[in-house]
Design an enzyme around this catalytic site. Structure first.
Site, PDB file in Angstrom:
ATOM      1  N   LYS A 223       0.879  -1.186   0.000  1.00  0.00           N
ATOM      2  CA  LYS A 223       0.000   0.000   0.000  1.00  0.00           C
ATOM      3  C   LYS A 223       0.916   1.237   0.000  1.00  0.00           C
ATOM      4  CE  LYS A 223      -1.666   2.980   1.939  1.00  0.00           C
ATOM      5  NZ  LYS A 223      -1.435   4.400   1.556  1.00  0.00           N
ATOM      6  N   GLY A 261      -4.827   1.830   4.288  1.00  0.00           N
ATOM      7  CA  GLY A 261      -3.564   1.304   4.825  1.00  0.00           C
ATOM      8  C   GLY A 261      -3.763   0.780   6.239  1.00  0.00           C
ATOM      9  N   GLU A 299      10.084   1.626  10.255  1.00  0.00           N
ATOM     10  CA  GLU A 299      11.175   2.540   9.858  1.00  0.00           C
ATOM     11  C   GLU A 299      10.575   3.937   9.881  1.00  0.00           C
ATOM     12  OE1 GLU A 299      14.185   1.825   9.414  1.00  0.00           O
ATOM     13  OE2 GLU A 299      14.311  -0.255   8.761  1.00  0.00           O
ATOM     14  N   CYS A 333      14.828  10.415   5.221  1.00  0.00           N
ATOM     15  CA  CYS A 333      14.722  10.221   6.671  1.00  0.00           C
ATOM     16  C   CYS A 333      16.080  10.227   7.346  1.00  0.00           C
ATOM     17  CB  CYS A 333      14.009   8.906   6.956  1.00  0.00           C
ATOM     18  SG  CYS A 333      14.758   7.530   6.090  1.00  0.00           S
ATOM     19  N   GLU A 432      11.366  16.711  13.136  1.00  0.00           N
ATOM     20  CA  GLU A 432      11.687  16.413  11.744  1.00  0.00           C
ATOM     21  C   GLU A 432      10.936  17.379  10.832  1.00  0.00           C
ATOM     22  OE1 GLU A 432      10.085  12.843   9.839  1.00  0.00           O
ATOM     23  OE2 GLU A 432      12.139  12.332   9.308  1.00  0.00           O
TER      24      GLU A 432
HETATM   25  P1  NAD Z   1       3.122   9.127   6.663  1.00  0.00           P
HETATM   26  O1  NAD Z   1       3.391   8.496   7.969  1.00  0.00           O
HETATM   27  O2  NAD Z   1       2.184  10.264   6.613  1.00  0.00           O
HETATM   28  O3  NAD Z   1       2.556   8.072   5.619  1.00  0.00           O
HETATM   29  C1  NAD Z   1       3.275   6.894   5.297  1.00  0.00           C
HETATM   30  C2  NAD Z   1       2.299   5.861   4.753  1.00  0.00           C
HETATM   31  O4  NAD Z   1       1.395   5.487   5.795  1.00  0.00           O
HETATM   32  C3  NAD Z   1       1.433   6.315   3.585  1.00  0.00           C
HETATM   33  O5  NAD Z   1       1.316   5.252   2.678  1.00  0.00           O
HETATM   34  C4  NAD Z   1       0.088   6.593   4.245  1.00  0.00           C
HETATM   35  O6  NAD Z   1      -1.016   6.463   3.369  1.00  0.00           O
HETATM   36  C5  NAD Z   1       0.054   5.515   5.294  1.00  0.00           C
HETATM   37  N1  NAD Z   1      -0.821   5.762   6.439  1.00  0.00           N
HETATM   38  C6  NAD Z   1      -1.271   6.937   6.919  1.00  0.00           C
HETATM   39  N2  NAD Z   1      -2.012   6.742   8.023  1.00  0.00           N
HETATM   40  C7  NAD Z   1      -2.013   5.406   8.262  1.00  0.00           C
HETATM   41  C8  NAD Z   1      -2.557   4.583   9.270  1.00  0.00           C
HETATM   42  N3  NAD Z   1      -3.284   5.081  10.272  1.00  0.00           N
HETATM   43  N4  NAD Z   1      -2.333   3.253   9.209  1.00  0.00           N
HETATM   44  C9  NAD Z   1      -1.589   2.714   8.227  1.00  0.00           C
HETATM   45  N5  NAD Z   1      -1.045   3.454   7.233  1.00  0.00           N
HETATM   46  C10 NAD Z   1      -1.246   4.786   7.258  1.00  0.00           C
HETATM   47  O7  NAD Z   1       4.565   9.526   6.093  1.00  0.00           O
HETATM   48  P2  NAD Z   1       4.876  10.314   4.766  1.00  0.00           P
HETATM   49  O8  NAD Z   1       4.532  11.734   4.990  1.00  0.00           O
HETATM   50  O9  NAD Z   1       4.294   9.592   3.607  1.00  0.00           O
HETATM   51  O10 NAD Z   1       6.477  10.133   4.697  1.00  0.00           O
HETATM   52  C11 NAD Z   1       7.369  10.937   5.376  1.00  0.00           C
HETATM   53  C12 NAD Z   1       7.820  10.287   6.656  1.00  0.00           C
HETATM   54  O11 NAD Z   1       8.395   9.012   6.380  1.00  0.00           O
HETATM   55  C13 NAD Z   1       8.909  11.051   7.364  1.00  0.00           C
HETATM   56  O12 NAD Z   1       8.622  11.126   8.726  1.00  0.00           O
HETATM   57  C14 NAD Z   1      10.161  10.210   7.133  1.00  0.00           C
HETATM   58  O13 NAD Z   1      11.157  10.360   8.098  1.00  0.00           O
HETATM   59  C15 NAD Z   1       9.613   8.850   7.101  1.00  0.00           C
HETATM   60  N6  NAD Z   1      10.517   7.941   6.408  1.00  0.00           N
HETATM   61  C16 NAD Z   1      11.251   7.054   7.133  1.00  0.00           C
HETATM   62  C17 NAD Z   1      12.158   6.224   6.512  1.00  0.00           C
HETATM   63  C18 NAD Z   1      12.987   5.233   7.282  1.00  0.00           C
HETATM   64  O14 NAD Z   1      13.490   4.294   6.677  1.00  0.00           O
HETATM   65  N7  NAD Z   1      13.171   5.391   8.574  1.00  0.00           N
HETATM   66  C19 NAD Z   1      12.309   6.282   5.132  1.00  0.00           C
HETATM   67  C20 NAD Z   1      11.554   7.212   4.423  1.00  0.00           C
HETATM   68  C21 NAD Z   1      10.644   8.024   5.066  1.00  0.00           C
END
Ligand code: NAD
Length: 529
Positions: A223, A261, A299, A333, A432
């Site tokens: 997803k 999701g 992650e 990240c 962040e």
């Molecule tokens: P987000 O947490 O808003 O969304 C990530 C994913 O989760 C999306 O697919 C979203 O649709 C889904 N989602 C949202 N609410 C959900 C829920 N309640 N249950 C299950 N899924 C849900 O993050 P973003 O804005 O898409 O990405 C940026 C963030 O990702 C930053 O905080 C970044 O640090 C982090 N990130 C971490 C890593 C790592 O490896 N540590 C890598 C890349 C990005």
């Protein structure tokens, strides 16, 4: 096994490598987005993508939603919008493929399918490159590495790991409680995996879950983020056309609704959720998954420190820190967004960082020389801007940047910005931002630098620069983070585990450790007669 090559053994080399890479990309030939649009698009029929459920490309029951080019704000096309029933069908298909077929026991088939997927992606690599630049706003130069070609290659590592892995071990005969027993240990797939991913490096994160989870024998529902549905959806067509994956083993469900999701966390038919995204959402995933006690692998976010010790080449180190913080508009990240420098040379450090960061104008990601493209959306741009406003409220000042670039009416651009005059207590230094923003913080020696770096709710990554490798490694070993770059060393590689301490997550992605995240351990104890 792939090996990690350390190109950047010294700060000077690191800077030179950055320069060479830039010049090379500036001078190389490239295909324009326009050419791609005019007939080289085969993965997305008519500019639309479908869901991939039970081996079939199908429409979404909630209709379609747009995917937008963040550099131009134009709608590229649409993606199938899944509803709860579509997700339910995908989970059911994955469950059936796991329970009723030999997939989880047939290592040879898994290795073959993953190699086919790798080759299938390579066959479409130029189309994928243009799609990635357009949908993610990823600078073209990054598509030669972590934004596309790196993770596609890394599928081979997943296949190779499954092929050479010791799936069974003989623990020998012993007589616990006086009963003579032969003990054997088996590593087995966890079952049905729900993989939820963000938008910043979609191929990297999608494939770092898809590869190991499938190599380990699981079935999977991917997803992706609503901002980058195409980068995931194209996998469905490639799988259908280039591979022998049995129906239901891989399912791809795009949706504009985050709740779709969340279904993966709550559904009892899912055995494990592998999530990459923000720490806030990670907490929700963990809470939602508690009811069914499913395995949760996270992650999450970061606020990593780049420490410059007092014997380092300050100018070179700060310049590298600035370059890194501006790359892909800071949407990584593990990017080091706190530059922690000797107090006595604070002003020089700010100046050096601003000289580099100020020269990296945000620009068109289709151009080979662009390092800082747009951020993903208007929402993300406004979020970054709100942190820049907060930096001023907290008493900071901008050594360069500070807002939207002049003369760019379209596209979600933010100027690479160096914030000076704040301590590690400021919210801008603790939270962040996920934009091209570098906060410069003063330290009073090695112990203080370690204290500042560790004074964070996050613990994802870090960097240490020093004229003395051993001293730098001593500092690196005290950081509570999952990866550390010392004097320009590169930890990013298929065979290297990546992940965080503290609120940056749990578990590891990539490497053999990343493969083993997707395995259970079973022991069979047979009484010896
Ligand atoms: P987000 O947490 O808003 O969304 C990530 C994913 O989760 C999306 O697919 C979203 O649709 C889904 N989602 C949202 N609410 C959900 C829920 N309640 N249950 C299950 N899924 C849900 O993050 P973003 O804005 O898409 O990405 C940026 C963030 O990702 C930053 O905080 C970044 O640090 C982090 N990130 C971490 C890593 C790592 O490896 N540590 C890598 C890349 C990005």
């Amino acid at each position: 096994m792939l090996s990690t090559i350390n190109y950047w053994e010294r700060p000077g080399y690191g800077l030179a490598m950055v320069g060479f890479a830039w010049l090379w990309f500036v001078s190389m030939e490239w295909t324009s987005v326009q050419n791609w649009r005019q007939g080289e698009m085969t993965l997305l029929a008519d500019g639309d993508s479908e869901l991939f459920i039970d081996g079939k490309l199908v429409p979404g029951s909630a209709g379609r939603f747009p995917t937008v080019n963040p550099a131009t704000e134009e709608v590229l096309g649409t993606a199938a919008d899944a509803d709860a029933d579509d997700m339910g069908n995908a989970i059911e298909a994955a469950r059936r493929a796991f329970d009723d077929t030999d997939w989880s026991r047939d290592v040879g088939l898994r290795v073959q399918c993953l190699r086919q997927l790798c080759e299938g992606m390579k066959a479409h690599i130029e189309e994928l490159r243009e799609l990635t630049i357009a949908e993610v706003g990823a600078p073209r130069m990054l598509t030669a590495g972590a934004q596309l070609e790196g993770p596609v290659d890394d599928l081979r590592f997943a296949a190779d790991t499954a092929e050479s892995f010791d799936w069974n071990a003989d623990l020998g005969v012993a007589s616990p409680m006086g009963i003579k027993t032969r003990r054997t240990l088996a590593r087995e797939a966890v079952g049905v995996v729900g993989a939820v991913t963000p938008w910043n490096f979609p191929h990297q994160i999608n494939l770092a879950k898809v590869g190991p989870a499938l190599a380990a024998g699981n079935t999977l529902i991917l997803k992706p983020a609503p901002d980058t549905p195409w980068c995931a959806a194209v996998l469905g067509r490639i799988i259908a056309e280039h591979t022998d994956f049995p129906p239901g083993v891989v399912n791809i469900v795009t949706s504009s609704d985050h709740r779709i999701g969340a279904q993966l966390s709550t559904d009892p038919r899912v055995d494990m959720v592998s999530f990459t995204g923000s720490t806030t959402t990670g907490r929700t995933v963990m809470t939602d998954a508690a009811a069914t006690v499913k395995k949760v692998f996270l992650e999450l976010g970061g606020k990593s420190a780049f420490i410059v010790l007092d014997d380092a080449d300050l100018g070179a180190a700060c310049s590298i820190a600035a370059f890194t913080a501006a790359m892909h508009a800071g949407q990584g990240c593990a990017i080091t967004t706190r530059l922690v420098v000797p107090r006595a040379r604070y002003d020089d450090a700010v100046q050096a960082a601003a000289a580099t960061m100020g020269s990296l104008r945000p620009g068109d990601p289709t151009k080979p020389g662009t390092i800082c493209g747009p951020v993903i959306s208007a929402r993300q741009r406004d979020r970054v801007q709100s942190y820049l406003d907060l930096a001023v409220t907290e008493g900071g000042s901008f050594a360069c940047g500070g807002g939207r670039p002049e003369g760019r009416d379209r596209g979600f651009f933010i100027e690479p910005t160096v914030v000076a005059g704040l301590t590690n207590e400021a919210r801008v230094a603790r939270e962040e931002i996920f934009g091209p923003v570098l906060v410069v913080i003063a330290h009073d020696g090695d112990n203080d630098a370690v204290r500042i770096a560790n004074d964070s709710p996050y613990g994802l990554s870090g960097t240490v620069f020093s004229g003395d490798d051993e001293r730098a490694v001593r500092v690196a070993s005290r950081l509570r983070v999952g990866t550390v770059n010392v004097n320009g060393g590169v930890w990013y590689s298929a065979d290297v585990p990546f992940g965080g301490y503290k609120q940056s997550g749990n578990g590891r992605e990539m490497g053999v450790a990343g493969f083993e995240e997707y395995l259970e351990t079973k022991v069979i104890a047979t009484a010896v007669k």
